[in-house]
Every structure is written in structure tokens, then in C-alpha cells.
Write an enzyme that holds these catalytic residues in place. Structure first.
Site, mmCIF file in Angstrom:
data_model
loop_
_atom_site.group_PDB
_atom_site.id
_atom_site.type_symbol
_atom_site.label_atom_id
_atom_site.label_comp_id
_atom_site.label_asym_id
_atom_site.label_seq_id
_atom_site.Cartn_x
_atom_site.Cartn_y
_atom_site.Cartn_z
ATOM 1 N N HIS A 73 48.601 -26.360 19.196
ATOM 2 C CA HIS A 73 48.134 -25.899 17.878
ATOM 3 C C HIS A 73 47.206 -24.711 18.076
ATOM 4 O O HIS A 73 46.010 -24.867 18.279
ATOM 5 C CB HIS A 73 47.425 -27.046 17.155
ATOM 6 N N HIS A 100 44.624 -32.054 13.559
ATOM 7 C CA HIS A 100 43.156 -31.980 13.663
ATOM 8 C C HIS A 100 42.436 -33.013 12.777
ATOM 9 O O HIS A 100 41.890 -32.704 11.743
ATOM 10 C CB HIS A 100 42.622 -30.573 13.429
ATOM 11 N N ILE A 140 32.064 -28.080 16.633
ATOM 12 C CA ILE A 140 31.788 -27.481 15.332
ATOM 13 C C ILE A 140 32.612 -28.201 14.274
ATOM 14 O O ILE A 140 32.089 -28.650 13.267
ATOM 15 C CB ILE A 140 32.111 -25.972 15.340
ATOM 16 N N ASP A 185 43.243 -24.849 17.832
ATOM 17 C CA ASP A 185 43.377 -24.296 16.478
ATOM 18 C C ASP A 185 42.770 -22.893 16.444
ATOM 19 O O ASP A 185 42.167 -22.473 15.456
ATOM 20 C CB ASP A 185 42.701 -25.210 15.448
ATOM 21 N N LEU A 240 35.674 -23.536 7.046
ATOM 22 C CA LEU A 240 36.077 -23.309 8.426
ATOM 23 C C LEU A 240 37.518 -22.814 8.458
ATOM 24 O O LEU A 240 38.382 -23.339 7.745
ATOM 25 C CB LEU A 240 35.954 -24.592 9.247
#
Length: 368
Positions: A52, A207, A240, A264, A297
Site C-alpha cells: 500500500h 490501514h 502518527i 501508505d 491526514l
């Protein structure tokens, strides 16, 4: 070729020994020093597999103006990933207009390179409510005609589709029936709907904890369904997107065999703070955080070597190798890579004692 006197991390044990390579494959792995390239003080792990990732080093899989530019970008991305120990990756789209997505599928079909193990569509069949940084203008209902076109254009390289299952469980079944890996994500699914999707054959969670219905003790939603039923669970270990204590909790709860570390990453990965794009969305990176103008994000600036180091510090080298090489390869059915074992591709990363990449081998050839 022999790499010797190196700390080797296999799926079964860690030891100081020798890796013998022949014709691009690992021939033998054994304890003890032998003749060969002496790598004393270094650690050998399998090449990282990122299933990913959107971009890196100023290049983005879905930010391009022509197919020729796209192909150049993708090949440049491949070259940069190697610097961070990635020897296999799935270029990952965001939600795009139908024709743009078709061109992305076509371009992947034109590249014959086992490092690029296929294509991951993260959208457009997702939830508007949990789109995250994806462009809601292009989110659409499940469409098997579009999927079949993508399969054809990509020359059967469509590996994974991220799906919001509340948009249609029959769509999940149809994708599974085509041999496509369904990853549940960007979703507002409740526990029952998500559970049904996994029981229908969805085999990964995109995720976890991010871009999905949040967990509540009276509404456990897709998060608990994933923990209970998803064969593989992606997590972004940049600390994060998910607090490090929750990453540790997840690994302890579901086992190292089910967790897949992903980046990601967007084009800003490996670069400094500044202005970037993700597909057609403008992104600002500040102190390593990638954010949309609304403050959401937008992917990460994480590289796989850092993901590995973060996981290793939390859970140990063995578990980190499982989550960044062995599990993602196994999740895609890539049985020829992901471990330092006889018969596997000689995709090898050598790290120093601070877990920084020193050398990278692809099929036994030093490339980074």
C-alpha cells in the site's frame, strides 16, 4: 555468491551465518562463517514488501499528465523504493475519474517487472463519509464492468481493491470470485456488515483505525470485525496515524502472523516539508505530517526502512520481518519471496546496528 558472518533473521530463528545464492535464488542458509563476502556487524532481512504505497521521492502513482509521464514516474519510483529496502511493491491508486483510473491500469499492464507485483485500487468504491484525503467527487458505486476493464487493461495485474462493504456485499463476492484480494477500508460498515464481508472472502483490512467507523463499546464496527475475522490487517507504523501503544496492542492481540506493515506513502516520502499532491488533491507536509487543507491526514511520509525500525523497536526483529516482508508477500500469494529461506528469491536487505539500509540485493544482484 555467498554473504557470510552476518546476522540472519528467518521466519523461524535468528543466527549468525551464511546465505548462499545461485541463479538469483537462495540456495542455502546455514549457521557459521564461510568463504564469501564478510558482512560482520550487519543484519540480513528479506527485501521489504509494501502492498500500500502511492508514491515516494517526488513521484506519485496517480499524479501525471500523460501515460508516458506515468510510466517514467513509476519506473523512477521503483528505483527510489530500493534505497529504502523495498524490493516488491503494489502501486496504489486513489479515487480518480473513470478514464484516469483506466489509464493507470493500462500503464501497469505495460510494465513487466516482478518488483511491481500488481495494482492496488484504493477507491473509487469507498465511503464518502470516510473518504479521508480522497476526492469525494469521484467516489462511485460498485461497478463490475469497470473492474473487468481494469483487469483487462492491466493484463490481469489487478491484485487488490479496497472496498466499503456497505456499498454492496455482492460486489465483495464478485471480486473474490475473480481472484482479486478484497481489503475492507474507507468504510462506515457496522460490525455485522464487515463480518459478512470477511466471511465472503475479503482477506485484508486497509490501514486499520484510519478512515473507518470508529470503535465504540456499543458499536464495535469494522475495527472489531477486522480483529476477529480479517486474515491480514494493515497498519501504518509511523506513530502518527496510530499511537505506538495501539500498534503494540494490535500485534499482541491478533498475532504477528496477521499484521501487515504498510507505508501508505505519498510523493513527499523521503523529502522535506512542503507542498505536494496526492492524485488531484493538494497536500501540505509539516513536521512530517501530510495534511489536506481541511486538516485531514493524507497518506504518510513514512519509508519502509523506518516502518521496519519502528516495528522492530516495539516487537523485535523477528516480528518486524514478519510484518514487513513475510506477511505481505504471503497475503498476495507471492510464495517466491518474503523470507530468507532456500528456494526464495535472493531479495536481501543488509542493515546496520541502527537498522539503516546498507546494501540491497534483488535476485542476488546488488542494486542499492
Amino acid at each position: 555468491m555467498k554473504i557470510t558472518n552476518v546476522k540472519i533473521v528467518t521466519p523461524y530463528k535468528e543466527f549468525t551465518g551464511t546465505i548462499e545464492v545461485e541463479s538469483g535464488k537462495i540456495k542455502r542458509v546455514y549457521e557459521g562463517k564461510d568463504r564469501g563476502e564478510d558482512m560482520e556487524g550487519l543484519i540480513a532481512v528479506p527485501g521489504f514488501v509494501d502492498v500500500h504505497t502511492h508514491g515516494i521521492g517526488g513521484y506519485d502513482f496517480t499524479s501525471w499528465r500523460s501515460v508516458d509521464e506515468f510510466l517514467g514516474n513509476l519506473l523512477k519510483m521503483r528505483e527510489i523504493y530500493v534505497k529504502y529496502g523495498v524490493t516488491t511493491f503494489l502501486p496504489t491508486t486513489v479515487t480518480l475519474p473513470k478514464e484516469d483510473l483506466a489509464e493507470a491500469c493500462k500503464a501497469v499492464g505495460e510494465i513487466e517487472d516482478p518488483s511491481i507485483a500488481g495494482l492496488h485500487l484504493e477507491g473509487p468504491f469507498i465511503s464518502e463519509k470516510h473518504a479521508g484525503a480522497q476526492d469525494v467527487r469521484y467516489i462511485r458505486s460498485p461497478d463490475m464492468t469497470e473492474v473487468r476493464r481494469c483487469v483487462e487493461l492491466s493484463k490481469n495485474k489487478l491484485r487488490t481493491v479496497t472496498v466499503a462493504p456497505e456499498k454492496g456485499l455482492e460486489f465483495v463476492s464478485a471480486l473474490v470470485g475473480m481472484g482479486i484480494h478484497v481489503s475492507i477500508g474507507h468504510t462506515d460498515a457496522d460490525y455485522e456488515t464487515a463480518t459478512k464481508a470477511f466471511l465472503l472472502g475479503a482477506d485484508r483490512t486497509t490501514h486499520i483505525f484510519n478512515a473507518m467507523r470508529p470503535f465504540h463499546h456499543r458499536d464495535p464496527g469494522v475495527i472489531l470485525a477486522s480483529i476477529n475475522y480479517s486474515p491480514y490487517i494493515e497498519i501504518i507504523p509511523d506513530f502518527i496515524h496510530v499511537d505506538k501503544e495501539l500498534v503494540k496492542f494490535l500485534v499482541k492481540s491478533v498475532g504477528r502472523e496477521r499484521v501487515v506493515g504498510v507505508t501508505d506513502s505519498i510523493m513527499a516520502a523521503g523529502l522535506s516539508d512542503g507542498e505536494y499532491t496526492l492524485g488531484k488533491v493538494e497536500i501540505t507536509v509539516k513536521e512530517g505530517r501530510a495534511l489536506t487543507k481541511e486538516g485531514k491526514l493524507a497518506g504518510s511520509t513514512l519509508t519502509m526502512d523506518k516502518a521496519f525500525a519502528n516495528l522492530a523497536k516495539l516487537t523485535g526483529l523477528y516480528d518486524a520481518v514478519m510484518m514487513t516482508s513475510y506477511n505481505p508477500a504471503k497475503a498476495l500469494g507471492l510464495t517466491d519471496r518474503g523470507a530468507l529461506l532456500p528456494g526464495k528469491n535472493a531479495d536481501i536487505v543488509l542493515l546496520d546496528d541502527k537498522l539503516r539500509v546498507v546494501k540491497v540485493y534483488k535476485n542476488g544482484e546488488e542494486i542499492g
